[in-house]
Design an enzyme around this catalytic site. Sequence first.
Site, mmCIF file in Angstrom:
data_model
loop_
_atom_site.group_PDB
_atom_site.id
_atom_site.type_symbol
_atom_site.label_atom_id
_atom_site.label_comp_id
_atom_site.label_asym_id
_atom_site.label_seq_id
_atom_site.Cartn_x
_atom_site.Cartn_y
_atom_site.Cartn_z
ATOM 1 N N ALA A 92 47.280 50.338 -17.472
ATOM 2 C CA ALA A 92 48.241 51.142 -18.243
ATOM 3 C C ALA A 92 48.699 50.411 -19.497
ATOM 4 O O ALA A 92 48.727 50.991 -20.600
ATOM 5 C CB ALA A 92 49.437 51.508 -17.369
ATOM 6 N N LYS A 129 52.691 38.268 -16.586
ATOM 7 C CA LYS A 129 53.498 37.194 -16.005
ATOM 8 C C LYS A 129 52.646 36.107 -15.369
ATOM 9 O O LYS A 129 53.160 35.085 -14.956
ATOM 10 C CB LYS A 129 54.508 37.765 -15.025
ATOM 11 N N TYR A 131 42.036 44.263 -8.840
ATOM 12 C CA TYR A 131 41.582 44.290 -7.449
ATOM 13 C C TYR A 131 41.182 45.685 -6.962
ATOM 14 O O TYR A 131 40.816 45.842 -5.799
ATOM 15 C CB TYR A 131 42.666 43.715 -6.527
ATOM 16 N N GLU A 135 36.315 60.220 -1.494
ATOM 17 C CA GLU A 135 37.372 59.520 -0.760
ATOM 18 C C GLU A 135 38.253 60.564 -0.112
ATOM 19 O O GLU A 135 38.093 61.767 -0.331
ATOM 20 C CB GLU A 135 38.167 58.604 -1.696
ATOM 21 N N HIS A 139 48.254 52.045 2.883
ATOM 22 C CA HIS A 139 46.805 52.243 3.002
ATOM 23 C C HIS A 139 46.414 52.064 4.464
ATOM 24 O O HIS A 139 46.834 51.102 5.111
ATOM 25 C CB HIS A 139 46.053 51.248 2.113
ATOM 26 N N ARG A 163 45.828 60.126 3.077
ATOM 27 C CA ARG A 163 46.126 58.762 3.500
ATOM 28 C C ARG A 163 47.308 58.656 4.454
ATOM 29 O O ARG A 163 47.288 57.894 5.412
ATOM 30 C CB ARG A 163 46.474 57.963 2.253
ATOM 31 N N HIS A 167 50.737 49.833 -0.042
ATOM 32 C CA HIS A 167 49.659 49.846 -1.030
ATOM 33 C C HIS A 167 50.113 50.312 -2.413
ATOM 34 O O HIS A 167 49.681 49.776 -3.439
ATOM 35 C CB HIS A 167 48.554 50.761 -0.504
ATOM 36 N N ARG A 212 49.972 59.973 -3.161
ATOM 37 C CA ARG A 212 48.943 59.933 -4.209
ATOM 38 C C ARG A 212 47.554 60.212 -3.646
ATOM 39 O O ARG A 212 47.162 59.659 -2.610
ATOM 40 C CB ARG A 212 48.949 58.554 -4.865
ATOM 41 N N SER A 266 45.045 56.631 -9.422
ATOM 42 C CA SER A 266 45.985 55.726 -10.078
ATOM 43 C C SER A 266 45.377 55.063 -11.314
ATOM 44 O O SER A 266 46.035 54.951 -12.357
ATOM 45 C CB SER A 266 46.419 54.664 -9.071
HETATM 46 P P1 FAD Z 1 48.869 46.434 -12.826
HETATM 47 O O1 FAD Z 1 47.418 46.596 -12.965
HETATM 48 O O2 FAD Z 1 49.377 45.921 -11.531
HETATM 49 O O3 FAD Z 1 49.361 45.448 -13.975
HETATM 50 C C1 FAD Z 1 50.688 44.976 -14.000
HETATM 51 C C2 FAD Z 1 50.838 44.004 -15.154
HETATM 52 O O4 FAD Z 1 52.230 43.766 -15.369
HETATM 53 C C3 FAD Z 1 50.214 42.646 -14.899
HETATM 54 O O5 FAD Z 1 49.575 42.228 -16.090
HETATM 55 C C4 FAD Z 1 51.422 41.732 -14.623
HETATM 56 O O6 FAD Z 1 51.249 40.375 -14.990
HETATM 57 C C5 FAD Z 1 52.469 42.377 -15.512
HETATM 58 N N1 FAD Z 1 53.844 42.115 -15.085
HETATM 59 C C6 FAD Z 1 54.455 42.488 -13.938
HETATM 60 N N2 FAD Z 1 55.734 42.050 -13.938
HETATM 61 C C7 FAD Z 1 55.930 41.375 -15.103
HETATM 62 C C8 FAD Z 1 57.017 40.684 -15.678
HETATM 63 N N3 FAD Z 1 58.196 40.532 -15.047
HETATM 64 N N4 FAD Z 1 56.861 40.121 -16.907
HETATM 65 C C9 FAD Z 1 55.667 40.207 -17.560
HETATM 66 N N5 FAD Z 1 54.594 40.861 -17.056
HETATM 67 C C10 FAD Z 1 54.727 41.428 -15.850
HETATM 68 N N6 FAD Z 1 43.769 52.772 -7.611
HETATM 69 C C11 FAD Z 1 42.740 53.579 -7.906
HETATM 70 O O7 FAD Z 1 42.898 54.554 -8.646
HETATM 71 N N7 FAD Z 1 41.501 53.318 -7.396
HETATM 72 C C12 FAD Z 1 41.259 52.261 -6.589
HETATM 73 O O8 FAD Z 1 40.132 52.054 -6.161
HETATM 74 C C13 FAD Z 1 42.343 51.409 -6.245
HETATM 75 N N8 FAD Z 1 42.150 50.353 -5.433
HETATM 76 C C14 FAD Z 1 43.182 49.482 -5.247
HETATM 77 C C15 FAD Z 1 42.955 48.317 -4.516
HETATM 78 C C16 FAD Z 1 43.950 47.378 -4.372
HETATM 79 C C17 FAD Z 1 43.699 46.114 -3.583
HETATM 80 C C18 FAD Z 1 45.224 47.605 -4.959
HETATM 81 C C19 FAD Z 1 46.321 46.594 -4.838
HETATM 82 C C20 FAD Z 1 45.459 48.771 -5.669
HETATM 83 C C21 FAD Z 1 44.454 49.706 -5.814
HETATM 84 N N9 FAD Z 1 44.648 50.871 -6.553
HETATM 85 C C22 FAD Z 1 43.599 51.694 -6.819
HETATM 86 C C23 FAD Z 1 45.913 51.105 -7.239
HETATM 87 C C24 FAD Z 1 45.765 50.695 -8.716
HETATM 88 O O9 FAD Z 1 44.946 49.555 -8.783
HETATM 89 C C25 FAD Z 1 47.099 50.391 -9.362
HETATM 90 O O10 FAD Z 1 48.033 51.387 -9.078
HETATM 91 C C26 FAD Z 1 46.915 50.303 -10.881
HETATM 92 O O11 FAD Z 1 45.891 49.390 -11.193
HETATM 93 C C27 FAD Z 1 48.219 49.875 -11.529
HETATM 94 O O12 FAD Z 1 47.963 49.618 -12.884
HETATM 95 P P2 FAD Z 1 49.148 49.152 -13.818
HETATM 96 O O13 FAD Z 1 48.582 48.924 -15.156
HETATM 97 O O14 FAD Z 1 50.280 50.100 -13.683
HETATM 98 O O15 FAD Z 1 49.661 47.779 -13.166
HETATM 99 C C1 SIN Z 2 40.545 52.267 -1.948
HETATM 100 O O1 SIN Z 2 39.516 51.833 -2.451
HETATM 101 O O2 SIN Z 2 40.635 52.649 -0.780
HETATM 102 C C2 SIN Z 2 41.775 52.317 -2.795
HETATM 103 C C3 SIN Z 2 41.759 53.551 -3.588
HETATM 104 C C4 SIN Z 2 43.111 53.845 -4.142
HETATM 105 O O3 SIN Z 2 44.094 53.188 -3.815
HETATM 106 O O4 SIN Z 2 43.200 54.805 -4.907
#
Ligand code: FAD
Ligand code: SIN
Length: 529
Positions: free
Chosen positions: A18, A37, A47, A115, A230, A276, A337, A372, A377
Amino acid sequence: MAPSVKTVDFLVIGGGVAGLRAAIELAPKGSVLVLTKDKQTESSTEYAQGGIAVALSDEDEVSIHYEDTIKAGDGLCREDAVRILVEEGPGLILELISWGAEFDKEGSKLSFTREAAHSRKRILHSRGDATGKEIERALIHKARTLPSISRYDFAFTLDLIMYGERCIGASVLRGSSVIHIFAKAVILATGGAGQVYSRTTNPMIATGDGIAIAYRAGAMIIDMEFVQFHPTTLYSPTAPPFLLSEAMRGEGAVLKNINGERFMPGYHEMAELAPRDAVTRAIVSEMVKTNAKHVYLDLTHLDKDFVTRRFPLIYSTCLQYNIDITEEGVPVSPAAHYIMGGVYTNIEGETSIKGLFAAGEVACTGVHGANRLASNSLLEGLVYGARTGKRAAIYIDEENVGITVAAPVQREAAKSTLHLSNFDIEKLRSTVRQLMWNKAGIIRCEESLSIIKKWLDRKQPVMDIPFQSRRGCELKNLLTVARLITDSALFRKGSVGAHFRSDLKDRGENWQKHTSYQSGKPMAWFDFT
Ligand code: FAD
Ligand code: SIN
């Protein structure tokens, strides 16, 4: 030492899907500073395994993706937000591919998997089960080509800086120094809060910082009772709850209890591919019935070569714990999750605070409702990251916003002289995570929630300590998020989507409304319209 000062047009806090997508959108409009961070790739994005949902296959339609998302959200999705997600998603994925992202193919065509709760094969994946890594790589690469984007890694945002009702920047801990960064607009993209639970798939960075700092600044926070657990993470006394992607069930893996009995068909017509929340509760029920700490995910009937090719990361990780997923059932149990709730935003990423925008998991546009849909996501990060960037740029133009440099006003509460040792910080962190898992987890009730509420009340003085360390601030943020989840779960007197109350199994009054929380105000019901 007095804090140093830095100015920039746009401050993006977070370098996952994002934050990076927002930064790329903002790049032509001025200078952009991206904060993370930890190291630059450490994020949930990195991941993500299963993939990214998008209606691009020959057998799919945007309207079907829309229906599936609404259905999984259990009556609480914001419909216009979902429409935007599914309609703008395909274009943004094609753009990502044009920037170099590589998704797996069958011959020359993109390969789609299925899925849970998807009625079509619509999940794109990369190198089998390393989709997030590839998306993060492609976005970092693209951002590097844009000279107006710079970044500070290992830069921990402590709090937002307010000027009256407007957000004008953030105070940031970098090494042992504090920097006040002032910007025309601030975009929060700090990801989720899974670390508030002792069993989670989320990386260590996911401590809900963005939700907590936005709350402290007075932003409206909504739907915090909706936490997604999850169903299938590795259960082993020696291993972390490593995710076993839902895509494995999409490819035919089945769930069995410890007696070797397949149980999902008895719980839901979609069996292993039920939403889920339904699969998670069914697993808990089987664990209780069989008095076991886990069930099994069984892929042994699938072709070995296919499994190792399709899930190389999962295969090799399980092997490290002496589990060969092609030969034996994998012990699994659920883990926290994803958080559907978060900082309220409209469909342009605007929060309730002027100058503050939010996108990705930290935000709540209402797109996921109460539960969700899998793999929506990463798509949300792309679609709403881009929209939020666009809106922030328009905001500074329309309102002719300049950079305001002003010393942060210290909140009354932050003057406490109470001190916690590092040992106390770690102990409290571990206790709150354990309590949240036991009392505000997959199945909650008035009694369990009240226990954690009382405990949180007793820990209130900790919230007033002006910590200057990352671990101390994370503790404060975890306690804040715990409070928001607990109070919201108590406020919603019924069960909807991922929020399941064993004492109130019906939906309850006002079930189609959203819970809202704002510092200094009582909890209230909220409507997007
Ligand atoms: P993130 O990718 O978590 O990034 C957060 C950022 O904020 C990081 O750079 C961090 O350093 C920064 N940050 C946080 N706090 C601070 C702070 N205080 N100061 C400065 N920086 C900060 N979703 C799917 O759609 N498909 C999938 O297959 C899937 N698989 C997943 C598998 C795993 C193991 C996990 C954990 C989640 C999965 N999800 C999946 C969910 C999805 O990955 C996340 O919801 C999504 O990537 C979140 O993106 P984001 O940019 O909002 O946050
Ligand atoms: C997974 O691969 O099962 C995670 C997918 C997701 O959180 O959207």
